[in-house]
Design a protein around this motif. Structure first.
Motif, PDB file in Angstrom:
ATOM      1  N   VAL A 144       0.852  -1.180   0.000  1.00  0.00           N
ATOM      2  CA  VAL A 144       0.000   0.000   0.000  1.00  0.00           C
ATOM      3  C   VAL A 144       0.893   1.238   0.000  1.00  0.00           C
ATOM      4  N   VAL A 145       0.613   2.183  -0.887  1.00  0.00           N
ATOM      5  CA  VAL A 145       1.370   3.421  -0.968  1.00  0.00           C
ATOM      6  C   VAL A 145       0.518   4.534  -0.376  1.00  0.00           C
ATOM      7  N   SER A 146       1.070   5.225   0.603  1.00  0.00           N
ATOM      8  CA  SER A 146       0.338   6.292   1.274  1.00  0.00           C
ATOM      9  C   SER A 146       0.696   7.633   0.664  1.00  0.00           C
ATOM     10  N   LYS A 147      -0.265   8.533   0.661  1.00  0.00           N
ATOM     11  CA  LYS A 147       0.024   9.893   0.193  1.00  0.00           C
ATOM     12  C   LYS A 147       0.667  10.731   1.296  1.00  0.00           C
ATOM     13  N   TYR A 148       0.804  10.129   2.497  1.00  0.00           N
ATOM     14  CA  TYR A 148       1.413  10.818   3.634  1.00  0.00           C
ATOM     15  C   TYR A 148       2.788  10.227   3.906  1.00  0.00           C
ATOM     16  N   SER A 149       3.712  11.066   4.281  1.00  0.00           N
ATOM     17  CA  SER A 149       5.063  10.577   4.565  1.00  0.00           C
ATOM     18  C   SER A 149       5.067   9.788   5.872  1.00  0.00           C
ATOM     19  N   ASN A 150       5.975   8.836   5.943  1.00  0.00           N
ATOM     20  CA  ASN A 150       6.134   8.071   7.179  1.00  0.00           C
ATOM     21  C   ASN A 150       6.462   8.980   8.351  1.00  0.00           C
ATOM     22  N   VAL A 205       3.245  10.614   9.646  1.00  0.00           N
ATOM     23  CA  VAL A 205       2.428   9.616  10.343  1.00  0.00           C
ATOM     24  C   VAL A 205       3.028   9.321  11.714  1.00  0.00           C
ATOM     25  N   GLU A 206       4.327   9.071  11.762  1.00  0.00           N
ATOM     26  CA  GLU A 206       4.993   8.775  13.025  1.00  0.00           C
ATOM     27  C   GLU A 206       4.897   9.943  14.001  1.00  0.00           C
ATOM     28  N   GLN A 207       5.000  11.171  13.490  1.00  0.00           N
ATOM     29  CA  GLN A 207       4.909  12.352  14.344  1.00  0.00           C
ATOM     30  C   GLN A 207       3.545  12.401  15.028  1.00  0.00           C
ATOM     31  N   LEU A 208       2.489  12.189  14.272  1.00  0.00           N
ATOM     32  CA  LEU A 208       1.152  12.229  14.852  1.00  0.00           C
ATOM     33  C   LEU A 208       0.929  11.083  15.839  1.00  0.00           C
ATOM     34  N   ILE A 209       1.405   9.895  15.491  1.00  0.00           N
ATOM     35  CA  ILE A 209       1.287   8.760  16.411  1.00  0.00           C
ATOM     36  C   ILE A 209       1.992   9.078  17.724  1.00  0.00           C
ATOM     37  N   ASN A 210       3.204   9.585  17.633  1.00  0.00           N
ATOM     38  CA  ASN A 210       3.973   9.914  18.834  1.00  0.00           C
ATOM     39  C   ASN A 210       3.260  10.946  19.692  1.00  0.00           C
ATOM     40  N   GLU A 211       2.648  11.942  19.065  1.00  0.00           N
ATOM     41  CA  GLU A 211       1.941  12.973  19.818  1.00  0.00           C
ATOM     42  C   GLU A 211       0.718  12.413  20.534  1.00  0.00           C
ATOM     43  N   VAL A 212      -0.031  11.567  19.852  1.00  0.00           N
ATOM     44  CA  VAL A 212      -1.216  10.961  20.465  1.00  0.00           C
ATOM     45  C   VAL A 212      -0.807  10.055  21.626  1.00  0.00           C
ATOM     46  N   VAL A 213       0.190   9.209  21.392  1.00  0.00           N
ATOM     47  CA  VAL A 213       0.656   8.295  22.440  1.00  0.00           C
ATOM     48  C   VAL A 213       1.204   9.085  23.628  1.00  0.00           C
TER      49      VAL A 213
END
Length: 70
Positions: A3-9, A12-20
């Motif tokens: 799967v190819v995402s239109k969002y950079s890894n 995505v990782e930045q948002l995950i880290n902020e939520v966590v």
């Protein structure tokens, strides 16, 4: 096929880290954290997806989540 995402890894990782980080700062236990994430997902789907498409989007999300759990 991958799967190819239109969002950079990185984004995505930045948002995950902020939520966590928020959940950890609050010392939310696992069940509460999952409840919050589930409710947030529901709000996002209900607020952004046409009613007739919501079940299909939720089903795809659930399948992707299930597939990602190792």
């Amino acid at each position: 096929m991958p799967v190819v995402s239109k969002y950079s890894n990185e984004r995505v990782e930045q948002l995950i880290n902020e939520v966590v980080e928020v959940l950890q700062r609050d010392q939310a236990p696992l069940d509460l954290a999952l409840m919050v994430l589930g409710n947030a997902t529901t709000e996002l789907i209900n607020g952004s997806v046409k009613p007739e498409q919501r079940a299909a989007v939720a089903d795809k999300f659930a399948k992707a989540l299930t597939a990602s759990v190792k």
